[in-house]
Design a protein around this motif. Structure first.
Motif, PDB file in Angstrom:
ATOM      1  N   ARG A 175       0.834  -1.211   0.000  1.00 52.99           N
ATOM      2  CA  ARG A 175       0.000   0.000   0.000  1.00 52.99           C
ATOM      3  C   ARG A 175       0.870   1.263   0.000  1.00 52.99           C
ATOM      4  O   ARG A 175       0.504   2.269  -0.628  1.00 52.99           O
ATOM      5  CB  ARG A 175      -0.943  -0.002   1.197  1.00 52.99           C
ATOM      6  CG  ARG A 175      -2.162  -0.897   1.001  1.00 52.99           C
ATOM      7  CD  ARG A 175      -3.129  -0.799   2.163  1.00 52.99           C
ATOM      8  NE  ARG A 175      -4.354  -1.548   1.887  1.00 52.99           N
ATOM      9  CZ  ARG A 175      -5.422  -1.040   1.287  1.00 52.99           C
ATOM     10  NH1 ARG A 175      -5.430   0.228   0.913  1.00 52.99           N
ATOM     11  NH2 ARG A 175      -6.487  -1.781   1.073  1.00 52.99           N
ATOM     12  N   SER A 176       1.984   1.233   0.664  1.00 46.68           N
ATOM     13  CA  SER A 176       2.865   2.404   0.683  1.00 46.68           C
ATOM     14  C   SER A 176       3.423   2.690  -0.704  1.00 46.68           C
ATOM     15  O   SER A 176       3.573   3.864  -1.090  1.00 46.68           O
ATOM     16  CB  SER A 176       3.995   2.199   1.694  1.00 46.68           C
ATOM     17  OG  SER A 176       3.491   2.179   3.021  1.00 46.68           O
ATOM     18  N   SER A 179       0.824   4.495  -2.562  1.00 38.00           N
ATOM     19  CA  SER A 179       0.573   5.859  -2.094  1.00 38.00           C
ATOM     20  C   SER A 179       1.484   6.877  -2.760  1.00 38.00           C
ATOM     21  O   SER A 179       1.195   8.081  -2.740  1.00 38.00           O
ATOM     22  CB  SER A 179       0.728   5.930  -0.573  1.00 38.00           C
ATOM     23  OG  SER A 179       2.091   5.875  -0.189  1.00 38.00           O
ATOM     24  N   GLY A 190      -0.666   7.412   1.922  1.00 39.64           N
ATOM     25  CA  GLY A 190       0.271   6.757   2.815  1.00 39.64           C
ATOM     26  C   GLY A 190       1.302   7.709   3.355  1.00 39.64           C
ATOM     27  O   GLY A 190       1.113   8.932   3.279  1.00 39.64           O
ATOM     28  N   TYR A 192       2.119   3.717   5.004  1.00 37.42           N
ATOM     29  CA  TYR A 192       1.433   2.876   5.981  1.00 37.42           C
ATOM     30  C   TYR A 192       2.448   2.083   6.797  1.00 37.42           C
ATOM     31  O   TYR A 192       3.512   1.702   6.301  1.00 37.42           O
ATOM     32  CB  TYR A 192       0.515   1.876   5.281  1.00 37.42           C
ATOM     33  CG  TYR A 192      -0.641   2.499   4.546  1.00 37.42           C
ATOM     34  CD1 TYR A 192      -1.888   2.641   5.145  1.00 37.42           C
ATOM     35  CD2 TYR A 192      -0.493   2.929   3.231  1.00 37.42           C
ATOM     36  CE1 TYR A 192      -2.958   3.203   4.458  1.00 37.42           C
ATOM     37  CE2 TYR A 192      -1.552   3.490   2.533  1.00 37.42           C
ATOM     38  CZ  TYR A 192      -2.785   3.625   3.150  1.00 37.42           C
ATOM     39  OH  TYR A 192      -3.833   4.186   2.467  1.00 37.42           O
TER      40      TYR A 192
END
Length: 390
Positions: A175-176, A179, A190, A192
């Motif tokens: 997820r980062s 982002s 992010g 995260y």
């Protein structure tokens, strides 16, 4: 009775153009407009005029598939071109790529566009329709796709006593990367940490909200052509080297069992690496179908990178980022986007970006071989392709 499978001839095809539109959680434009934008941009990326396209792999005849009434939108008319080859059996991701490459290699057509997307799908207060297949043993109980995958993952955590924080760590890393990727549905959301993932609501044990893929909107397209034509295209071609598929049984009907899902992919990777003439240890970047964060770990086990029960440790020790395993470097289905049936196509596009060396973020330096996959354990079918820098 034994079955003798002959080695297929080398595929003489390459991906030469790619494009993803801006991904979003809700886009108020007709899906056909988004897909046509993606096709035009992918052709421009390749330096190929649409008059050269004679094959298409997409929902036929239009973006919603076969509709007799009204049935007024078809891709041939929208593009204004005649077609020699059309694929609608699974017009996305790895199956579309392998079918297009085979059609080009066998001379059925010369240049194929693979495209798809969705928009205006969201219904306030309800899960999206395609996440709850209307199967007789699924819909009646209110089951939906995250729950199907959770049934497999629950058994894994019970048997191996795996650490949920490590699954959260995988989700945070992927997820980062999303982002910071321009065009991602969750761009700018992010970075995260594992604690952020585990603080999100529990949706279906063992999955928190941020360990599950998106249900987003947008479009994607790529162009496949012959190796001879690829030499003269505008961008570095990426060759289709090999692939494989496995199907256990119809997905989302009977509850999936861990014992039948755990090794899903082992046979496919053996056939794909033999076809491509490479070893699994040669892969530089992994664009894996991340329906959830645990499915990423399961795939590394099934593909032979680590022993059963060691997938979470393997990924966390090696790292998911571009200096490590380079997994889902665009943010994957977790944060870049998931376009329903066209979600797997995003995996092909990011694999091509990595091999061309022009990913805007999280580029794996010197990447020469990429693995792209689709579906997974909870769905009881799986497919993968190996692509290489031409």
């Amino acid at each position: 009775m034994s079955h003798i499978v002959k080695s297929p001839p080398p595929l003489a095809a390459a991906v030469v153009g790619i494009h993803t539109t801006q991904q979003g959680m809700s886009i108020d434009r007709p899906a056909v407009h988004l897909v046509l934008d993606a096709i035009a941009a992918a052709l421009a990326d390749a330096g190929i005029d649409k008059s050269e396209v004679d094959g298409i792999s997409a929902r036929w005849p239009g973006p919603t598939g076969t509709v007799m009434l009204p049935g007024s939108i078809d891709w041939g008319a929208q593009l204004g071109i005649p077609l020699r080859w059309v694929d609608d059996s699974y017009p996305a991701g790895v199956p579309a790529l392998m079918a297009a490459a085979a059609a080009i290699t066998s001379g059925l057509c010369n240049t194929v566009v693979v495209a798809g997307g969705q928009s205006r799908t969201r219904i306030p207060g309800a899960v999206l329709e395609y996440t709850r297949p209307d199967n007789e043993f699924t819909a009646v109980f209110g089951s939906y796709t995250p729950a199907q995958f959770a049934l497999v993952a629950q058994r894994y955590f019970h048997v191996f006593g795996a650490d949920p924080a490590k699954m959260a760590g995988i989700a945070a890393a992927i997820r980062s990367m999303g982002s910071i990727r321009p065009g991602a549905a969750l761009f700018g959301r992010g970075p995260y940490a594992a604690e952020d993932i585990m603080a999100s609501p529990m949706i279906v044990e063992p999955f928190h909200l941020l360990e599950l893929c998106l249900a987003s909107e947008g479009a994607v397209a790529y162009v496949v052509t012959s190796l001879d034509r690829a030499k003269d295209c505008a961008r570095r071609p990426v060759r289709v080297l090999g692939g494989g598929m496995e199907y256990k049984r119809q997905q989302y009907v009977d509850p999936p069992l861990y014992d039948e899902a755990k090794n899903l992919g082992a046979d496919a990777i053996a056939r794909a690496t033999a076809m491509a003439g490479v070893s699994i240890g040669d892969i530089d970047t992994f664009q894996l179908y991340d329906a959830n964060a645990w499915e990423v770990a399961r795939q590394f086990e099934a593909l032979g990178y680590c022993a059963e029960g060691e997938g979470l440790d393997f990924v966390m020790e090696r790292g998911a980022g571009p200096e490590g395993l380079a997994i889902n470097t665009d943010g994957g289905l977790l944060s870049f986007g998931h376009l329903g049936s066209s979600g797997p196509t995003l995996k092909i596009v990011e694999a091509v970006r990595q091999l061309r060396g022009d990913a805007p973020t999280s580029q794996r330096e010197g990447a020469e071989l990429a693995l792209a996959t689709g579906a997974g354990g909870g769905a009881l079918y799986y497919n993968l392709a190996i692509l290489g820098r031409a």
